[in-house]
Design a protein around this motif. Sequence first.
Motif, PDB file in Angstrom:
ATOM      1  N   PHE A  64      36.469  40.828  52.040  1.00 61.17           N
ATOM      2  CA  PHE A  64      37.603  40.209  51.361  1.00 61.17           C
ATOM      3  C   PHE A  64      38.909  40.357  52.130  1.00 61.17           C
ATOM      4  N   PHE A  65      39.068  41.457  52.846  1.00 55.92           N
ATOM      5  CA  PHE A  65      40.347  41.739  53.478  1.00 55.92           C
ATOM      6  C   PHE A  65      40.269  41.760  55.000  1.00 55.92           C
ATOM      7  N   ALA A  66      39.326  41.030  55.560  1.00 59.76           N
ATOM      8  CA  ALA A  66      39.192  40.956  57.014  1.00 59.76           C
ATOM      9  C   ALA A  66      40.388  40.212  57.593  1.00 59.76           C
ATOM     10  N   SER A  67      40.541  40.313  58.900  1.00 63.36           N
ATOM     11  CA  SER A  67      41.668  39.646  59.547  1.00 63.36           C
ATOM     12  C   SER A  67      41.525  38.124  59.494  1.00 63.36           C
ATOM     13  N   VAL A  68      40.299  37.654  59.341  1.00 68.46           N
ATOM     14  CA  VAL A  68      40.094  36.209  59.214  1.00 68.46           C
ATOM     15  C   VAL A  68      40.495  35.825  57.793  1.00 68.46           C
ATOM     16  N   VAL A  69      41.317  34.802  57.654  1.00 69.51           N
ATOM     17  CA  VAL A  69      41.924  34.449  56.371  1.00 69.51           C
ATOM     18  C   VAL A  69      40.898  33.938  55.364  1.00 69.51           C
ATOM     19  N   THR A  70      39.887  33.242  55.815  1.00 72.63           N
ATOM     20  CA  THR A  70      38.920  32.635  54.901  1.00 72.63           C
ATOM     21  C   THR A  70      38.146  33.702  54.143  1.00 72.63           C
ATOM     22  N   VAL A  71      38.144  33.608  52.818  1.00 71.57           N
ATOM     23  CA  VAL A  71      37.297  34.488  52.014  1.00 71.57           C
ATOM     24  C   VAL A  71      35.979  33.747  51.834  1.00 71.57           C
ATOM     25  N   TYR A  72      34.948  34.330  52.401  1.00 69.90           N
ATOM     26  CA  TYR A  72      33.652  33.677  52.384  1.00 69.90           C
ATOM     27  C   TYR A  72      33.040  33.698  50.986  1.00 69.90           C
ATOM     28  N   PRO A  73      32.274  32.675  50.680  1.00 67.60           N
ATOM     29  CA  PRO A  73      31.487  32.724  49.440  1.00 67.60           C
ATOM     30  C   PRO A  73      30.511  33.909  49.455  1.00 67.60           C
ATOM     31  N   ALA A  74      30.112  34.342  50.655  1.00 67.08           N
ATOM     32  CA  ALA A  74      29.208  35.491  50.770  1.00 67.08           C
ATOM     33  C   ALA A  74      29.850  36.760  50.227  1.00 67.08           C
ATOM     34  N   ALA A  75      31.166  36.872  50.344  1.00 63.88           N
ATOM     35  CA  ALA A  75      31.850  38.050  49.811  1.00 63.88           C
ATOM     36  C   ALA A  75      31.731  38.088  48.289  1.00 63.88           C
ATOM     37  N   TRP A  76      31.797  36.944  47.650  1.00 67.83           N
ATOM     38  CA  TRP A  76      31.655  36.885  46.190  1.00 67.83           C
ATOM     39  C   TRP A  76      30.232  37.242  45.775  1.00 67.83           C
ATOM     40  N   VAL A  77      29.257  36.776  46.542  1.00 67.44           N
ATOM     41  CA  VAL A  77      27.857  37.115  46.242  1.00 67.44           C
ATOM     42  C   VAL A  77      27.652  38.620  46.416  1.00 67.44           C
ATOM     43  N   THR A  78      28.231  39.186  47.455  1.00 64.23           N
ATOM     44  CA  THR A  78      28.135  40.623  47.685  1.00 64.23           C
ATOM     45  C   THR A  78      28.801  41.394  46.547  1.00 64.23           C
ATOM     46  N   LEU A  79      29.937  40.913  46.086  1.00 65.05           N
ATOM     47  CA  LEU A  79      30.636  41.582  44.995  1.00 65.05           C
ATOM     48  C   LEU A  79      29.774  41.613  43.731  1.00 65.05           C
ATOM     49  N   VAL A  80      29.126  40.514  43.410  1.00 62.34           N
ATOM     50  CA  VAL A  80      28.248  40.481  42.233  1.00 62.34           C
ATOM     51  C   VAL A  80      27.077  41.446  42.426  1.00 62.34           C
ATOM     52  N   SER A  81      26.525  41.493  43.627  1.00 59.12           N
ATOM     53  CA  SER A  81      25.435  42.422  43.928  1.00 59.12           C
ATOM     54  C   SER A  81      25.888  43.868  43.757  1.00 59.12           C
ATOM     55  N   VAL A  82      27.087  44.181  44.214  1.00 59.21           N
ATOM     56  CA  VAL A  82      27.627  45.538  44.071  1.00 59.21           C
ATOM     57  C   VAL A  82      27.810  45.877  42.592  1.00 59.21           C
ATOM     58  N   LEU A  83      28.314  44.935  41.819  1.00 60.54           N
ATOM     59  CA  LEU A  83      28.515  45.191  40.385  1.00 60.54           C
ATOM     60  C   LEU A  83      27.183  45.422  39.665  1.00 60.54           C
ATOM     61  N   LEU A  84      26.155  44.651  40.032  1.00 65.81           N
ATOM     62  CA  LEU A  84      24.828  44.869  39.442  1.00 65.81           C
ATOM     63  C   LEU A  84      24.268  46.233  39.837  1.00 65.81           C
ATOM     64  N   SER A  85      24.433  46.602  41.093  1.00 67.59           N
ATOM     65  CA  SER A  85      23.954  47.910  41.566  1.00 67.59           C
ATOM     66  C   SER A  85      24.724  49.043  40.903  1.00 67.59           C
ATOM     67  N   LEU A  86      26.009  48.852  40.706  1.00 66.26           N
ATOM     68  CA  LEU A  86      26.825  49.863  40.040  1.00 66.26           C
ATOM     69  C   LEU A  86      26.376  50.039  38.589  1.00 66.26           C
ATOM     70  N   ALA A  87      26.114  48.942  37.904  1.00 64.10           N
ATOM     71  CA  ALA A  87      25.623  49.023  36.522  1.00 64.10           C
ATOM     72  C   ALA A  87      24.273  49.742  36.477  1.00 64.10           C
ATOM     73  N   ALA A  88      23.396  49.449  37.430  1.00 59.39           N
ATOM     74  CA  ALA A  88      22.095  50.121  37.494  1.00 59.39           C
ATOM     75  C   ALA A  88      22.273  51.611  37.746  1.00 59.39           C
TER      76      ALA A  88
END
Length: 186
Positions: A134-158
């Motif tokens: 999300f905070f890389a030097s490249v300005v574009t926020v990839y859709p992959a970052a959002w998918v990763t965020l959802v994966s992290v939230l699911l893993s955190l809930a587990a």
Amino acid sequence: MSEKMAQDANYNPYAGVQPATPATAPAAAPARPKTVETAFWLLIAAAALVLIRIPVGIAAVNTEKHKEEVGSIFGTANIPWWTSEEISSYVWSGVSTAIILTAIALLSRMGFGWPRIVLILVVISTALNTRVQFFASVVTVYPAAWVTLVSVLLSLAATVLLFLTPSNHYFKSMGQYRKGKKSVQA
């Protein structure tokens, strides 16, 4: 005839011996609580999302906008190298994380408590990866970052579910069950 039977009994080493019974019959395995079952499916969903992130990330890296941003930061000569490095990173990290999450899910479902500690480390490292995405030097926020965020939230809930009281009791009971099973077999 009874005298013959008595003589046979004297010469038969197995006469009158009762079959041995085990000292303690193994008890049934403890019932798996809903917290562990739900955590299992959350981890499987997180692993699937990590795998889905691979083509999403590759598609984002191959966009012209991303290549222009990489070219403006690192120079146009480095675009092919940088793109291949990013794609390789998506593939290797996605596959290895999915394998680890699936293994943790299966081991937890089988009643092993130690994978919860590994899960904490995986969630922390994946969350840090998400922060970088999300905070890389490249300005574009990839859709992959959002998918990763959802994966992290699911893993955190587990992770939370695997540390709740019913899960703790299950892991302790399964440990005792395995010890009891080993002592009966020995």
